[in-house]
Structure formats: C-alpha cells, structure tokens
Design a protein around this motif. Structure first.
Motif, mmCIF file in Angstrom:
data_model
loop_
_atom_site.group_PDB
_atom_site.id
_atom_site.type_symbol
_atom_site.label_atom_id
_atom_site.label_comp_id
_atom_site.label_asym_id
_atom_site.label_seq_id
_atom_site.Cartn_x
_atom_site.Cartn_y
_atom_site.Cartn_z
ATOM 1 N N ALA A 272 0.831 -1.203 0.000
ATOM 2 C CA ALA A 272 0.000 0.000 0.000
ATOM 3 C C ALA A 272 0.864 1.250 0.000
ATOM 4 O O ALA A 272 1.907 1.297 0.646
ATOM 5 C CB ALA A 272 -0.924 -0.005 1.211
ATOM 6 N N ASP B 271 -4.340 6.108 -1.180
ATOM 7 C CA ASP B 271 -5.043 4.849 -1.427
ATOM 8 C C ASP B 271 -4.450 4.106 -2.611
ATOM 9 O O ASP B 271 -5.110 3.268 -3.216
ATOM 10 C CB ASP B 271 -6.542 5.105 -1.690
ATOM 11 N N ALA C 153 -2.887 4.642 -8.664
ATOM 12 C CA ALA C 153 -3.671 5.493 -7.767
ATOM 13 C C ALA C 153 -4.566 6.397 -8.605
ATOM 14 O O ALA C 153 -4.158 6.889 -9.665
ATOM 15 C CB ALA C 153 -2.762 6.334 -6.874
ATOM 16 N N ARG D 19 -9.606 -2.012 1.392
ATOM 17 C CA ARG D 19 -9.565 -2.984 0.308
ATOM 18 C C ARG D 19 -8.327 -3.865 0.433
ATOM 19 O O ARG D 19 -7.236 -3.396 0.789
ATOM 20 C CB ARG D 19 -9.569 -2.256 -1.034
ATOM 21 N N ASP E 142 -13.126 -5.884 -1.686
ATOM 22 C CA ASP E 142 -13.594 -5.190 -0.493
ATOM 23 C C ASP E 142 -14.233 -6.241 0.408
ATOM 24 O O ASP E 142 -15.320 -6.742 0.094
ATOM 25 C CB ASP E 142 -14.609 -4.111 -0.865
ATOM 26 N N ARG F 149 -3.304 -4.264 2.566
ATOM 27 C CA ARG F 149 -4.594 -3.611 2.756
ATOM 28 C C ARG F 149 -4.392 -2.110 2.624
ATOM 29 O O ARG F 149 -3.545 -1.528 3.291
ATOM 30 C CB ARG F 149 -5.191 -3.949 4.116
ATOM 31 N N THR F 150 -5.167 -1.473 1.745
ATOM 32 C CA THR F 150 -5.072 -0.032 1.575
ATOM 33 C C THR F 150 -5.940 0.673 2.615
ATOM 34 O O THR F 150 -6.733 0.045 3.322
ATOM 35 C CB THR F 150 -5.494 0.373 0.154
ATOM 36 N N ALA F 151 -5.801 2.003 2.684
ATOM 37 C CA ALA F 151 -6.480 2.775 3.727
ATOM 38 C C ALA F 151 -7.995 2.675 3.636
ATOM 39 O O ALA F 151 -8.696 2.847 4.634
ATOM 40 C CB ALA F 151 -6.043 4.241 3.645
ATOM 41 N N ASP F 152 -8.523 2.381 2.451
ATOM 42 C CA ASP F 152 -9.971 2.249 2.292
ATOM 43 C C ASP F 152 -10.483 0.873 2.696
ATOM 44 O O ASP F 152 -11.672 0.583 2.567
ATOM 45 C CB ASP F 152 -10.385 2.555 0.852
#
Length: 698
Positions: free
Chosen positions: A344, A348, A363, A614, A627, A609-612
C-alpha cells in the motif's frame, strides 16, 4: 431395515467447477456458466423457468420439462410422462402448497403433485389456448390468463372463467397479485385493477382501477410490495396507486421486452429479445449483459434469481446461463503479468512489482511505471515496500536493493554481499529488515547490520519476516524458523517447523502468530500454544504462499491451488476439537473473478490492505483486489435429497414427476448390491459441495 443418513457440510469445497462452459471476459464483473443440450438439457430454448421450494430449478423447453440440481438434468417428456407428449412447456408456476403448474403451448394446463400429473379441468375453449400468465391470490386460488383473453380462477378443484379482453387482440396477457392482495390484469394498452380477489360466483370482475397506456410490455409484482410497470418505453414502480420509482426510459432500443424478475435486493432484471439482459442496481443504473459479456445468446426467454443470488437466464436457442457477480476485481493493466509483490502507498494507491521487469504505482485511476535495470538486464523484482516515511524500496533477485529517489530507483549497497532480496519488513522502531539469500540485513536509519547462520539463524535464505505483539522478531528461512529478542535463536519447540521451508509470516490483532510453510501446512501460535492446520483440517493445500487477517474476523491464505478465506473463530474450534471439527474454507478462483487460482509465492509482501480497507493480492496472472465488507455469506443450508434407492434390480420409490422421496425403505436379506442416488440442491456452488454419509449400526 437399513436407514440412510446424508449430511451436507455446507462451506466445504473441493475441485473447481466442471460445468459445460465457464465464460470469463476481461473487464466484465460477471462469471457466466452455460449449459446446453450436450450437457443434458432436452432442448436449447428455455421458455420458462422457476426454482421451487425444494431447491430444484425447473426448465420448460420446446422438447419437455427438465429438473436441474446444479449438475444434472432430469428430463420429463412424452417418454416418461405421457401428459407432456408433443407440446412445448411455456409457463411454470409453483403455488403455496408446492403444487407445480405446467402451462403448455397447445395441450392445456397440467398440475403435478405427489407424483401425479393431471390435466387441469378448464371449460372449453380455455384449455385449448396457450397460457400466458399464472399467479396465486391471497385466498390460495390460482389464476390462469390465456392467450385467447379468458381469465380462469382455479380453487378447490373448480374453475371459474371470465372474459378479460377476449374482444381485444393482444400480444400480452398478464395477471399479477401485489403483496397487498391487489390484482392487476394487463393487456397491450390497458391495465385493470381489482382491490382484492373477486367473490366466488360473480359474473363480472369488480374492476376498481383502469390505467390507459399506449403499449404495456410487462408487469411484475415486487417482493417488497407494489409492482413494476414497463409501459410506453419507461420503467416505473408503483405502490398503493403512487409512483414509487421511475428508472427512466428503456436503455435498450427496439428490442421487445420478454421477461423480468427481481434480484435478492429487489432490483429489477429485464430480459429482451435481441438486446440481452439489463440488470439494474440500487441506484437504478442498468448494466447490460449480452454475448459481448459472455451470454450464449441475446434473445432471452426466461429469467429467475435463485436463493444464493445467482441470475439464471433462459435463451432462445443458446441454452441455460448462470450469471454470478464476481467477488474480485483485476487491475486490467496487470492482467496476465506475474505480480510478485504488492504494498500500500499513500493515500489509497498501491505499488506492485512485476517479475518480468519494473515497478508500477496505481492510484486515482492512473498508472505510473518505473524501470529498474541491472547491467541492461532484468533484475527480477521480488519485493516492493513502502516505509513509514513513504520511501519506496524494491528488492530484486539479481540486482539487490533499490530505493526511489527523485523519480528514479537507485541501488542501495547491502552488507553481506548477496544481491538476492526476497523480503522487506519494518518493525515498530522503524527499523527496515531486508531478507536475502545470504542472510538478514537491518537498516536503523544510520547504518546497516547483517545477520547469518553464525548469528543463530536457521538458514541464510530468508523468505519471511514479522514481529509479534511483544516486539519479538520472527524470521522464516528455507530451513526453519528463527526468533530474535535479545539475540537470534533457531526455533526448535515444534518439530514440524524445525527444518520446514517457511514461506510466510503474519500476526493478527489478537496477537496470534501465523506461519505458512511449503508443503507442511499452516501453523498458529495462540496463547503460547502451537497448532498445525492442513488439508486434513479442510485447507485446500499444504503449501501456503501468504497469510493476512482482514480485520473483519477472517484469515486470507494464498496458495498454488487458490485463495482461501477462513473465519478465525473456526481455527479455535478445530484446535479445541481436532478429531470432530473441520475448517469451513471458502476457496476463490477463476469463477470468482481471479485471473488464476495460483497465488504468488517466494516474496514479501505479496498481500496488503489499503487505507480504504480494500485487500490486494498478487497472483501469477495479475493483481486482484476485493472489499471484504462486500462479500455476502450464503447462509442457505443446501438441502440433501435422496432421489432414488435401488437394490437387487428393484427401484424403491417413484421416478415420476414431483414424486416424494421414500421416508423409509425395507430391503429383504440376501441383497448384495445397494445403490443410493442423492444430491444437494446448491445451485450456486454445486460442483464444490462435499458430502458426508453414514449407515446407522454399521
């Protein structure tokens, strides 16, 4: 008496789908499976279709009726059901008493119940006309709207008939009952409404509403109340006399509407003749399904959504299609590339390394590519990592370690002299650990240090690194596990790990340590206790590529055979009851949207895992994401049905249409051959179902 028990273990899976044809199109969010006459369908025009309460899918065709359990077709036609001789099946309906109503093209209406198929006694000329629509009112009476305009109510073995547009030529004859009990009759240019079912014995229908339209195409009662009206080129939902939703004009052009249904969320699905299927979302936006997305034909005859949420599409000559929304999304720019590592990046975005060369940053819908060269050769990217300062580090197999500086990756000299980097990790003190084939290097922000077997490592080939809740560093090598806290020690407490090839290490929010191995399964350290989990406990493979907890109670496990998802509480249950409990392991592969079932191994990190929220997974054919909050559990327990029992050449129970299964079978002594034919009615994942069975007292 021999008593048979069949127990389906929902959630246990084995081999991938073996259906006639699985269609996956790049960029499409759907997986489509096609069955046709070569797979047992009696004929390739599926005119009518329903799923009955017992779980079977029933299909009406030009050449008989078929019952489908998700794998096999059982055909009923003139050969085994004389009442179905010579006439296509054009309409199917199941009433609340589980009776199956069969509307034919020219042989009237048949009623199938308790293994008996009988013609429905209708006054002439009602029984000679094609049945266009069937429904059931609040009293349990069944309504039949015939092509000749006669409307029939059938209750308690008696039929009443009204003229409902017999003098109006019409392509459409539609009768529906709203959830409130209000009935609607639809012809081409008018709708007639009745507040409630008419009383018995009256000669005129008690019409309370009349809606004039130029062209009525379809009516569909909504499960949530009200009804869908497709008329005059617009899609509307009406409820209690008020317009509840207006989805606007038809998104298709000059294609007749043939059929419609709702999905599990109450969204509308429309089938057309020539333009395929239009599936609307909760916001009213349609998505088209056609041959371009993998449907076998654009001419649609029937639609239904089963209890697991799959959309079934009956086509005019193209057979039966099952449409399932894919769980995963493939980053198209990475498709067919071997993604070796992913990490990541702020805010995001994701960085990913390609084994065949280079590093990409994705991105906001944009891709940046960075080349890495080592003496004009591909150095083979093995690890991509973003530290707490958002510095990007890349480990390669031939060129060692690189760091991004001013838009260019520049080499970083490592101690130990071995350029083969396979793992990068940052601890809680922001020290950067780099695993190579020649030992372990660490950068404290000022200088490098180096550790090898002479410092206590199990081997110099480092493949995985992580930190536990107490700050201890765990190092996975090609020949065992090592642990560092006040010095490095080779871990020997678990004999199965003493010389195992450690492929992945991870910790979760509960503080558990997870250790993946090559060929020896998955190990967990929980409250100081170690437990091994392998294929015997329900995993699909003993070779683990990577492990990650998603923060929602599930552990994701990458392997050569597919991506696994297991509830973390299941590991507790299996650890406590190893002889009686199995892991409920959901395996994902190509039918779920992955470009392949084979996950990347031999690098770290390979999942992030990204900040959103996902999750991103590396595979040998692309980078995929999901997700986890959007994954819907199928909580329907598939029923197990014993379809037939045979012994000594004798069949016990009837093979007739809708015949109930025998509750008990007494087999006389001396019978040496017993055959039990059984199935699970799981239309979504029938091919992945496992069974357990036992014989009482044996």
């Amino acid at each position: 008496m021999l008593t048979i028990f069949c127990l389906l273990l929902a959630g246990l899976f084995c081999q991938p789908a073996r259906a006639s044809r699985v269609v996956l199109r790049a960029g499409s969010p759907y997986t489509i499976t096609v069955w046709d006459s070569e797979d047992g369908l009696p004929q390739n025009s599926v005119i009518s279709m329903i799923q009955t309460r017992d779980g079977y899918l029933w299909l009406g065709t030009l050449s008989g009726l078929a019952r489908f359990d998700g794998e096999r077709f059982t055909v009923f036609d003139g050969g085994n059901t004389p009442q179905l001789k010579y006439s296509p099946i054009v309409k199917l309906f199941e009433d609340t008493r589980s009776n199956l109503w069969i509307g034919t093209e020219s042989a009237g209406v048949l009623l199938a119940r308790e293994g008996q198929v009988t013609p429905v006694a209708l006054p002439q000329p009602v029984d000679a006309g094609r049945t266009r629509s069937i429904c059931e009112d609040a009293t349990g009476a069944v309504w039949l709207y015939q092509a000749n305009g006669q409307l029939c109510r059938y209750a308690n073995g008696k039929a009443e008939v009204w003229n409902a547009g017999q003098d109006r030529p019409s392509k459409n004859r539609l009768v529906i009952v709203e959830r409130s009990g209000r009935m609607w009759l639809g012809l081409d240019g008018v709708l007639f409404g009745m507040a409630s079912p008419p009383a018995s014995g009256i000669t005129a229908l008690p019409i309370t509403d009349m809606v004039q339209v130029n062209q009525l195409d379809y009516l569909l009662a909504s499960a949530a109340g009200g009804y869908w009206r497709l008329a005059d080129g617009r899609i509307q939902k009406w409820n209690a006399g008020k317009l509840e939703r207006d989805l606007g004009p038809y998104p298709w052009t000059n294609a007749p509407v043939v059929t419609a249904c709702e999905d599990q969320e109450g969204n509308l699905v429309v089938g057309t003749s020539g333009a395929g299927v239009y599936w609307f979302d909760a916001a009213g936006k349609p998505e088209r399904l056609s041959k371009a997305q993998g449907l076998s034909d654009d001419f649609i005859l029937s639609l239904t959504v089963d209890r697991e949420g799959s959309l079934w599409v009956g086509t005019d000559g193209g057979g039966l299609n099952r449409v399932r929304r894919q769980v995963f999304q493939v980053l198209e720019q990475s498709r067919d590339l071997t993604v070796q590592s992913v990490c990541a990046g702020a805010p995001d975005g994701v960085w990913y390394g390609i084994s065949s060369g280079g590093v990409n940053y994705w991105a906001d819908g944009k891709l940046q590519h960075f080349e890495i060269q080592q003496n004009s050769q591909n150095p083979y990217v093995r690890a991509v990592f973003v530290d707490h300062q958002q510095q990007v580090w890349v480990g390669t197999y031939l060129g060692g370690l690189y760091r991004l500086e001013a838009g260019e990756f520049k080499p970083v000299a490592l101690p130990g002299g071995n350029p083969q980097v396979s793992a990068i990790y940052e601890d809680h003190e922001n020290h950067l650990w780099v695993g190579t084939q020649g030992g372990l290097a660490v950068w404290d922000g000022q200088s490098w240090s180096h550790f090898a077997t002479y410092d206590g490592l199990a081997a110099d080939s480092i493949q995985a690194i992580t930190e536990d809740a107490a700050g201890g560093l765990w190092v996975g090598t090609a020949a065992g596990l090592s642990w560092r806290q006040a010095g490095i020690k080779t871990f020997t407490s678990v004999s199965e790990l003493s010389d195992a090839s450690i492929t992945s290490l991870a910790t979760d929010a509960a503080g558990d340590l997870w250790v993946g191995t090559q060929g020896n399964g998955l190990f967990r350290r929980h409250a100081g206790q170690w437990t091994r989990f392998g294929a015997e406990q329900g995993l699909i493979s003993n070779s683990i590529g990577y492990v990650m907890a998603d923060g929602h109670g599930y552990l994701w496990i990458g392997s050569y055979r597919g991506l696994m998802r297991v509830a973390q509480k299941d590991f507790d249950e299996v650890a406590a009851h190893p002889k009686t409990q199995l892991l409920v392991c959901r395996t994902y592969g190509r039918p779920d949207g992955l470009p392949t079932g084979e996950c990347t191994q031999g690098s770290q990190p390979t999942v992030c895992r990204t900040a959103d929220g996902r999750l991103w997974f590396s595979t040998i054919k692309g980078l995929v994401s999901v997700d986890p909050t959007q994954i819907k559990l199928n909580t329907n327990v598939p029923p197990v049905v014993i379809e037939s029992i045979s012994a000594g050449g004798r069949r016990y129970g009837s093979a007739a249409l809708r015949a109930p299964a025998p509750q008990a079978v007494v087999i006389p002594p001396g019978q040496e051959r017993l055959e039990i034919e059984f199935t699970s009615l799981n239309l979504a994942d029938r091919e992945r179902t496992r069974f357990r069975y036992r014989m009482a007292n044996h």
